[in-house]
Scaffold this active site. Structure first.
Site, short mmCIF file in Angstrom:
data_model
loop_
_atom_site.label_atom_id
_atom_site.label_comp_id
_atom_site.label_asym_id
_atom_site.label_seq_id
_atom_site.Cartn_x
_atom_site.Cartn_y
_atom_site.Cartn_z
N SER A 74 0.81 -1.21 0.00
CA SER A 74 0.00 0.00 0.00
C SER A 74 0.85 1.27 0.00
CB SER A 74 -0.94 0.01 1.21
OG SER A 74 -1.83 -1.08 1.15
N HIS B 109 1.07 4.75 4.43
CA HIS B 109 0.22 5.44 3.48
C HIS B 109 0.67 6.89 3.30
CE1 HIS B 109 -3.53 2.62 3.65
NE2 HIS B 109 -2.40 1.96 3.50
#
Length: 252
Positions: free
Chosen positions: A128, A179
């Site tokens: 991610s 992230h």
């Protein structure tokens, strides 16, 4: 930029080998570590997952290897779909080496931030952070290289990014460090890889020339075929939003 016009998996792999092999590697590793759970798979998982304490003991390879490992089927599928959706345009524009540099570089920055800012015993896996690095690169283009991205693609990136950032802070169990800093890493690295880059051409196809080399014929696809992609474009936009939502799902 996010419409897939490839006629087969083989053609996708020819056009975007870096994206294709990243997907193949992470799916293969999930089969070993998650589905089959073989002894060698368990060894790979224990050796490669990101564990802050182990990294503090000198096992720095975990900052990279954890990018390729995933926690479950939906985790690896959503990340693979996201890579297949957002990666090809960047690979065509940047080339294989620069694309891999931005992808792995952003993932490394996200994992390094996780190590420096996260709890000492925190563990994590997943791509991610690297995928958010691709978003960072797209956002840099939207802000400073507008000639490289069309308006509709810029709107798609903006919408999906906003959804992703909101979900990052609303959902529990998310590696917020990866992230946020993966995105920052992609944005920061963008100026280094976007020099002398041409806009993405969705109609480019490999064509054999007389000397046996690979060339590109942007006019191979006729204008009438472009109309057939309008419906497909809407589906990909919807899929992109679902992918982002899936990245934060509790099912993995």
């Amino acid at each position: 930029m996010f419409v897939r016009n490839e006629r087969s998996i083989k053609e996708f792999m020819q056009l975007y080998p870096a994206v294709a092999w990243l997907i193949i590697i992470q799916l293969a590793l999930w089969l070993l570590t998650g589905f089959l759970q073989t002894p060698i798979g368990n060894l790979i998982r224990d050796w490669g997952m990101g564990i802050n304490f182990s990294i503090s003991q000198g096992e720095y390879w975990r900052l990279i290897t954890s990018i390729f490992l995933h926690a479950g089927l939906m985790h690896v599928l959503f990340n693979s779909f996201a890579l297949a959706l957002f990666g090809p345009a960047l690979e065509q524009m940047l080339g294989k080496l620069k694309f891999l540099a931005i992808y792995l570089g952003a993932g490394l920055i996200g994992n390094l931030a996780t190590f420096l800012l996260g709890p000492p015993l925190y563990s994590h896996v997943g791509a991610s952070g690297a995928i958010y690095g691709l978003f960072g690169l797209y956002v840099f283009m939207v802000a400073f290289r507008k000639h490289l991205i069309d308006q509709s693609s810029a709107q798609i990136v903006t919408i999906i990014l906003v959804i992703g950032l909101v979900m990052t802070f609303l959902r529990s169990g998310i590696n917020v460090y990866a992230h946020i800093f993966g995105f920052i890493g992609g944005f920061a690295l963008a100026p280094l890889v976007l020099n002398h880059v041409r806009p993405y051409n969705p109609w480019a196809r490999p064509q054999r020339t007389d000397d046996g080399s690979i060339g590109f014929d942007p006019n191979r696809w006729q204008k009438k075929q472009r109309n057939k992609t309008l419906f497909k474009n809407g589906l990909w936009i919807l899929l992109g939003i679902l992918i982002i939502l899936g990245l934060f799902s509790r099912i993995f």
